[in-house]
Design an enzyme around this catalytic site. Structure first.
Site, PDB file in Angstrom:
ATOM      1  N   ARG A 293       1.328  -1.111   0.084  1.00  0.00           N
ATOM      2  CA  ARG A 293      -0.054  -0.367  -0.015  1.00  0.00           C
ATOM      3  C   ARG A 293       1.106   1.070   0.279  1.00  0.00           C
ATOM      4  O   ARG A 293       2.441   0.777  -0.434  1.00  0.00           O
ATOM      5  CB  ARG A 293      -1.021  -0.222   1.380  1.00  0.00           C
ATOM      6  CG  ARG A 293      -0.039   0.156   2.403  1.00  0.00           C
ATOM      7  CD  ARG A 293      -0.762  -0.066   3.655  1.00  0.00           C
ATOM      8  NE  ARG A 293       0.065  -0.290   4.825  1.00  0.00           N
ATOM      9  CZ  ARG A 293       1.134   0.289   5.454  1.00  0.00           C
ATOM     10  NH1 ARG A 293       1.520   1.522   5.003  1.00  0.00           N
ATOM     11  NH2 ARG A 293       1.363   0.370   6.622  1.00  0.00           N
ATOM     12  N   ARG A 339       6.702  13.217  12.298  1.00  0.00           N
ATOM     13  CA  ARG A 339       5.251  12.783  12.001  1.00  0.00           C
ATOM     14  C   ARG A 339       4.682  13.426  13.387  1.00  0.00           C
ATOM     15  O   ARG A 339       4.988  13.555  14.389  1.00  0.00           O
ATOM     16  CB  ARG A 339       4.801  11.050  12.542  1.00  0.00           C
ATOM     17  CG  ARG A 339       5.703  10.933  11.019  1.00  0.00           C
ATOM     18  CD  ARG A 339       4.379   8.763  11.969  1.00  0.00           C
ATOM     19  NE  ARG A 339       5.038   8.397  11.327  1.00  0.00           N
ATOM     20  CZ  ARG A 339       4.871   6.460  10.278  1.00  0.00           C
ATOM     21  NH1 ARG A 339       3.215   6.732  11.106  1.00  0.00           N
ATOM     22  NH2 ARG A 339       4.926   5.977   9.312  1.00  0.00           N
TER      23      ARG A 339
HETATM   24  P1  ADP Z   1       3.876   2.644   7.746  1.00  0.00           P
HETATM   25  O1  ADP Z   1       4.869   1.504   7.115  1.00  0.00           O
HETATM   26  O2  ADP Z   1       3.631   3.853   7.094  1.00  0.00           O
HETATM   27  O3  ADP Z   1       4.424   4.495   8.918  1.00  0.00           O
HETATM   28  P2  ADP Z   1       2.414   1.579   9.922  1.00  0.00           P
HETATM   29  O4  ADP Z   1       2.418  -0.262   9.964  1.00  0.00           O
HETATM   30  O5  ADP Z   1       2.367   2.373  10.908  1.00  0.00           O
HETATM   31  O6  ADP Z   1       2.640   1.813   7.987  1.00  0.00           O
HETATM   32  O7  ADP Z   1       0.338   1.832   9.759  1.00  0.00           O
HETATM   33  C1  ADP Z   1       0.131   2.974   9.086  1.00  0.00           C
HETATM   34  C2  ADP Z   1      -0.991   3.517   9.667  1.00  0.00           C
HETATM   35  O8  ADP Z   1      -2.244   2.429   9.250  1.00  0.00           O
HETATM   36  C3  ADP Z   1      -0.623   3.853  11.035  1.00  0.00           C
HETATM   37  O9  ADP Z   1      -1.460   4.880  11.142  1.00  0.00           O
HETATM   38  C4  ADP Z   1      -1.613   2.965  12.014  1.00  0.00           C
HETATM   39  O10 ADP Z   1      -1.369   3.215  13.648  1.00  0.00           O
HETATM   40  C5  ADP Z   1      -2.269   2.059  11.212  1.00  0.00           C
HETATM   41  N1  ADP Z   1      -2.826   1.138  10.940  1.00  0.00           N
HETATM   42  C6  ADP Z   1      -2.032   0.041  11.002  1.00  0.00           C
HETATM   43  N2  ADP Z   1      -2.282  -1.513  10.943  1.00  0.00           N
HETATM   44  C7  ADP Z   1      -3.555  -0.765  11.299  1.00  0.00           C
HETATM   45  C8  ADP Z   1      -4.923  -1.579  11.178  1.00  0.00           C
HETATM   46  N3  ADP Z   1      -5.116  -2.867  11.388  1.00  0.00           N
HETATM   47  N4  ADP Z   1      -6.184  -1.539  11.135  1.00  0.00           N
HETATM   48  C9  ADP Z   1      -5.797   0.304  11.686  1.00  0.00           C
HETATM   49  N5  ADP Z   1      -5.381   1.136  11.354  1.00  0.00           N
HETATM   50  C10 ADP Z   1      -3.746  -0.081  11.839  1.00  0.00           C
END
Ligand code: ADP
Ligand code: ADP
Ligand code: MG
Length: 459
Positions: A293, A339
């Site tokens: 994504r 952030r």
């Molecule tokens: P990135 O690598 O883009 O930082 P993250 O793993 O931190 O990705 O997730 C991106 C965003 O999506 C974060 O703000 C996190 O809180 C949210 N997020 C991650 N997993 C989930 C989930 N299963 N359901 C809802 N929100 C999620």
């Protein structure tokens, strides 16, 4: 099939980011929103908005039936899922496609494979990409876990196969700890992802988190270089950069080439990120996971390459070829993103969902804010606390840090507590300025009281 009406199944700053990209492409937008989000900026900016349900995510942004109903009723011909929420749900992708609607992302099968960290590790190994030594598949019992741990050596990490956002991860230094912590990780994973499956890998000491941005159209795959996201708290990224100053040119090229090879192997379509840990001592990198994504930190790659990743992912998912070749992706300068969360960094990062009474953001060349704020906006308490991101771009890293300091000092967000004081303190820190940090650096730095209380701060 050309896209003419794009449904945005997300909220916050990423919804705004997607709307702007769609507008540039001449695509109409429909914003899905929860009852708690009717005042959010994306609802105002989109051509149309449809309510998805009540405030709780499970009844709105995470409800596949509700989102599908809104997509159908709005007659959208494509859905952009943003990050988090349903962005990595194969079931959602299947339903979107069954409705004859384009999903702006890879196929359900690719998400199923690469979104499961155990399967992704297997795919990486098959493509010749090194992974952290660990279990071959999921670990079924605690005895299994202890056996693999004895093989790879302690400390080990148990991780949720379906993990994300730093959840469902535990570090064990001994077998006794492993036996205690594995069930906890399983419960956390079950609660967060509805899948308690675990795997185990060696915990690398003081690694740096490096990732590669890729773009694919189902045939060709290109990369937009690497990012470093080693400044983390609770395994969540706090400050991100492009490029990664710790890598020499040769290692960097090998890393990017490995990411392209892996994405090509799965005929990747859309924007994606391959995450790695880099061990500075041995100069080795290990694949840890793929995010299928757009990522929160994508703007730093856009800043150094000039590629609009969100426009490009919309184009390729509508069936077009990549509009650029690898040779055309040039890197220029250094970019940093921080952030900005509605949290009080002086109070254990307690969430601060308040009302934004006055706001101003400095404008300057090489400065970008991705946010969803406006004066008078009441931040709802139901969702993650990301308010937006400040992104700077400059010829060198040192200049980028100076620019970041100047810009952060000039931001006014009255009525809220934010993580800006943390970023200012980091920008002033000699270790950060020297780039001498790793993923386990920030938490001890905070625990040691490096973030000084603000003079005269009533809170
Ligand atoms: P990135 O690598 O883009 O930082 P993250 O793993 O931190 O990705 O997730 C991106 C965003 O999506 C974060 O703000 C996190 O809180 C949210 N997020 C991650 N997993 C989930 C989930 N299963 N359901 C809802 N929100 C999620
Ligand atoms: P998530 O899906 O929650 O983002 P990741 O697998 O990407 O989970 O890991 C998140 C963070 O946890 C990494 O950026 C790193 O800081 C730490 N981490 C993950 N695996 C290891 C490991 N094997 N050794 C040391 N640190 C790790
Ligand atoms: Mg990750």
């Amino acid at each position: 099939m050309a896209i003419s009406r794009l449904f945005i199944a997300n909220r916050g700053e990423i919804a705004v980011r997607i709307i702007r990209a769609a507008q540039k492409l001449g695509i109409a937008t429909v914003q899905g929103y929860s009852e708690a989000d009717q005042d959010m900026l994306a609802v105002k900016l989109a051509d149309e908005a449809v309510c998805l349900g009540s405030a709780q995510s499970k009844d709105s942004y995470l409800s596949i039936p509700n989102v599908m109903e809104a997509v159908r009723s709005s007659q959208a011909d494509a859905v952009h899922p943003g990050y988090g929420f349903l962005s990595e749900s194969p079931e959602f992708v299947r339903q979107v496609e069954a409705a004859g609607v384009t999903f702006v992302g890879p196929s359900a099968a690719t998400i199923e494979r690469m979104g499961d960290k155990v399967e992704a590790r297997k795919a990486a190994e098959a493509a010749g990409v090194p992974v952290v030594p660990g279990s071959k598949g999921r670990i079924e019992t605690v005895d299994d876990a202890a056996k693999v741990a004895a093989e790879v050596g302690y400390p080990v990490m148990v991780k949720a196969a379906a993990g994300g956002g730093g959840r469902g991860i535990r570090v064990a230094d001994t077998e006794e700890e492993l036996r205690k912590l594995a069930p906890q990780a399983q419960q956390e994973a079950e609660a967060a992802f509805g899948d308690g499956g675990l795997y185990l890998e060696r915990a690398i000491r003081a690694p740096r988190h490096i990732e590669v941005q890729i773009l694919g159209d189902g045939r060709e795959v290109i990369h937009c270089y690497e990012r470093e996201c080693s400044l983390q708290r609770r395994r969540q990224k706090v400050w991100e950069e492009a490029g990664a100053i710790c890598l020499d040119k040769k290692t960097c090229e090998a890393l990017c080439a490995s990411a392209v090879a892996l994405a090509k192997d799965v005929n990747y379509r859309g924007a994606g990120t391959l995450e790695y840990l880099y061990d500075e001592v041995s100069n080795e990198f290990f694949f840890i996971e793929m995010n299928t994504r757009i990522q929160v930190e994508h703007p730093v790659s856009e800043m150094i390459t000039g590629v609009d990743l969100v426009q490009e992912m919309i184009r390729v998912c509508s069936g077009e070829k990549l509009s650029i070749t690898q040779d055309q992706v040039k890197r220029d300068g250094h970019s940093i993103e921080v952030r900005i969360n509605a949290e009080d960094p002086h109070m254990q990062f307690m969430p601060w969902p308040g009302k934004l009474t006055a706001m101003s953001l400095p404008e300057e060349d090489g400065v970008r804010f991705d946010h969803f704020l406006y004066e008078g906006y009441q931040i709802p308490p139901y969702y993650d606390s990301l308010l937006g991101k400040a992104i700077v771009h400059a010829p060198t890293r040192a200049e980028a840090i100076s620019k970041l300091k100047r810009v952060l000092t000039g931001i006014k967000l009255d009525g809220l507590k934010t993580t800006i004081p943390l970023h200012l303190a980091l920008a002033d820190d000699p270790a950060v300025q020297a780039g001498a940090f790793h993923t386990q650096w920030l938490e001890p730095w905070l625990a040691a009281g490096n973030l000084k209380p603000i003079q005269g701060d009533a809170a």
